[in-house]
Scaffold this active site. Structure first.
Site, short mmCIF file in Angstrom:
data_model
loop_
_atom_site.label_atom_id
_atom_site.label_comp_id
_atom_site.label_asym_id
_atom_site.label_seq_id
_atom_site.Cartn_x
_atom_site.Cartn_y
_atom_site.Cartn_z
N ASP A 284 -14.53 1.46 -6.33
CA ASP A 284 -13.48 2.36 -6.81
C ASP A 284 -14.08 3.38 -7.78
OD1 ASP A 284 -11.55 1.07 -5.27
OD2 ASP A 284 -11.19 -0.43 -6.83
N LYS B 190 -15.79 -2.04 -0.07
CA LYS B 190 -14.48 -1.45 0.18
C LYS B 190 -14.49 -0.01 -0.33
CE LYS B 190 -10.76 -2.13 -2.43
NZ LYS B 190 -10.18 -0.78 -2.72
N ASP C 124 -10.09 1.17 3.02
CA ASP C 124 -8.81 0.76 2.44
C ASP C 124 -7.95 1.99 2.16
OD1 ASP C 124 -6.80 -0.64 1.08
OD2 ASP C 124 -7.92 -0.62 -0.82
N LEU C 125 -7.33 2.53 3.22
CA LEU C 125 -6.50 3.73 3.06
C LEU C 125 -5.01 3.43 3.18
CD1 LEU C 125 -8.61 6.38 5.02
CD2 LEU C 125 -8.68 5.78 2.59
N LYS C 126 -4.66 2.23 3.59
CA LYS C 126 -3.26 1.78 3.60
C LYS C 126 -2.32 2.78 4.28
CE LYS C 126 -3.73 -0.82 -0.75
NZ LYS C 126 -5.01 -0.27 -1.25
N HIS D 95 0.58 4.54 6.26
CA HIS D 95 2.01 4.22 6.36
C HIS D 95 2.74 5.52 6.69
CE1 HIS D 95 5.78 2.10 4.44
NE2 HIS D 95 6.00 2.56 5.66
N ASP D 96 3.14 5.67 7.94
CA ASP D 96 3.81 6.89 8.38
C ASP D 96 4.51 6.57 9.69
OD1 ASP D 96 4.48 9.70 8.81
OD2 ASP D 96 2.78 10.19 7.49
N ILE D 97 5.03 7.59 10.35
CA ILE D 97 5.67 7.33 11.64
C ILE D 97 4.60 6.88 12.64
CG2 ILE D 97 7.52 8.98 11.17
CD1 ILE D 97 6.13 10.91 13.12
N THR E 209 1.96 9.45 14.11
CA THR E 209 1.02 9.99 13.12
C THR E 209 -0.06 8.97 12.80
OG1 THR E 209 2.69 11.44 12.17
CG2 THR E 209 0.82 10.87 10.76
N THR F 264 -1.01 -6.70 -4.85
CA THR F 264 -1.17 -7.74 -5.87
C THR F 264 -0.67 -7.30 -7.24
OG1 THR F 264 -3.46 -7.02 -6.17
CG2 THR F 264 -3.08 -8.91 -4.72
N GLN G 298 -3.57 -6.56 -12.33
CA GLN G 298 -3.27 -7.53 -11.27
C GLN G 298 -2.40 -8.64 -11.85
OE1 GLN G 298 -4.23 -6.82 -8.32
NE2 GLN G 298 -6.28 -5.98 -8.24
N ARG H 268 -13.63 -4.53 -10.55
CA ARG H 268 -14.13 -4.38 -11.92
C ARG H 268 -14.98 -5.54 -12.44
NH1 ARG H 268 -8.28 -2.31 -13.80
NH2 ARG H 268 -7.81 -3.58 -11.99
#
Length: 232
Positions: A10, A32, A59-61, A63-65, A68, A119, A190, A211
């Site tokens: 990150d 990641k 890790d882009l998660k 979430h769309d129609i 797409t 989380t 978390q 971390r």
């Protein structure tokens, strides 16, 4: 793929990422790449890290129609990552479309997993912010079952839920678990956490550790400690 430790890179730039990776002279840790780094550097950071010999969880998660997400997954499949994810809340139709888009003409594809609940989410925030009144454990199990129904390979879940996911969806249904901290670490933001040894005990397939490794005084030693507790 067997049990493994995934380091959450990150970082906000390629420069800081490569400086971190240069600490590792012997190992090639599974990494990641999340939103911050991907949005800062784009696909080139993925290609370079793959060139260096690392496995990658992108890790882009998404979430769309459904259409797409299908098209986005078709583009991302060209990056040759090992794992990619989306939000189970996008529905079975979206997850099925994602799987179709991710699958290459030769039938190969990265592993596709779904985020159940983050989380950082607990029962109170789920009820007050999302208006979901069911127990969080029941919500996670429902989302996991829907991911399996859509043909996905597993889920991202809290280590607290990994064993129940395996009970519900089978031992081969992968559990990728962030929210892992050493017993002597601060939990940060978390809320549903566990140590590497505890995650191993309850059957997590992969743990994602950020971390506690990336901010450690000796990142290589911290990584090796994770491997010793979780893999060995």
């Amino acid at each position: 793929m067997g049990r493994d430790v995934i380091i959450a890179c990150d970082f906000e730039s390629a420069e800081k990422t490569y400086a971190f990776l240069d600490n590792f002279k012997e190992e090639k840790p599974f990494l990641k790449i999340g939103m911050e780094l991907y949005y800062a550097e784009g696909p080139s950071i993925v290609r370079e890290i793959k060139r260096r010999g690392h496995k990658i969880f992108l890790d882009l998660k998404l979430h769309d129609i459904p259409n797409t997400v299908k098209k986005a997954m078709a583009v991302l499949s060209n990056l040759d990552v090992d794992i990619i994810n989306l939000h189970a809340a996008g529905t079975v139709a979206m997850m099925s479309a994602a799987l179709e888009g991710l699958t290459r003409p030769d039938g190969s594809r990265p592993l596709l997993i779904a985020v159940t609940q983050l989380t950082s989410t607990d029962q109170i925030s789920m009820e007050e912010d999302l208006l979901i009144k069911e127990p969080i454990a029941d919500v996670v199990m429902h989302y996991a079952a829907k991911a399996k129904e859509a043909g996905l390979d597993g889920v991202v879940c809290s280590p607290l839920e990994a064993s129940k996911v395996h009970e519900r969806c089978g031992k081969d249904f992968l559990t990728v678990t962030p929210g892992v901290r050493f017993a002597d670490n601060d939990n940060g933001d978390q809320k549903r956490v566990m140590t590497p040894a505890q995650a191993k005990e309850i059957g997590s397939d992969y743990i994602v550790v950020g971390r506690p490794i990336t901010k450690a005084e000796d990142p290589v030693a911290a990584y090796r400690r994770c491997v010793k507790e979780f893999v060995d």
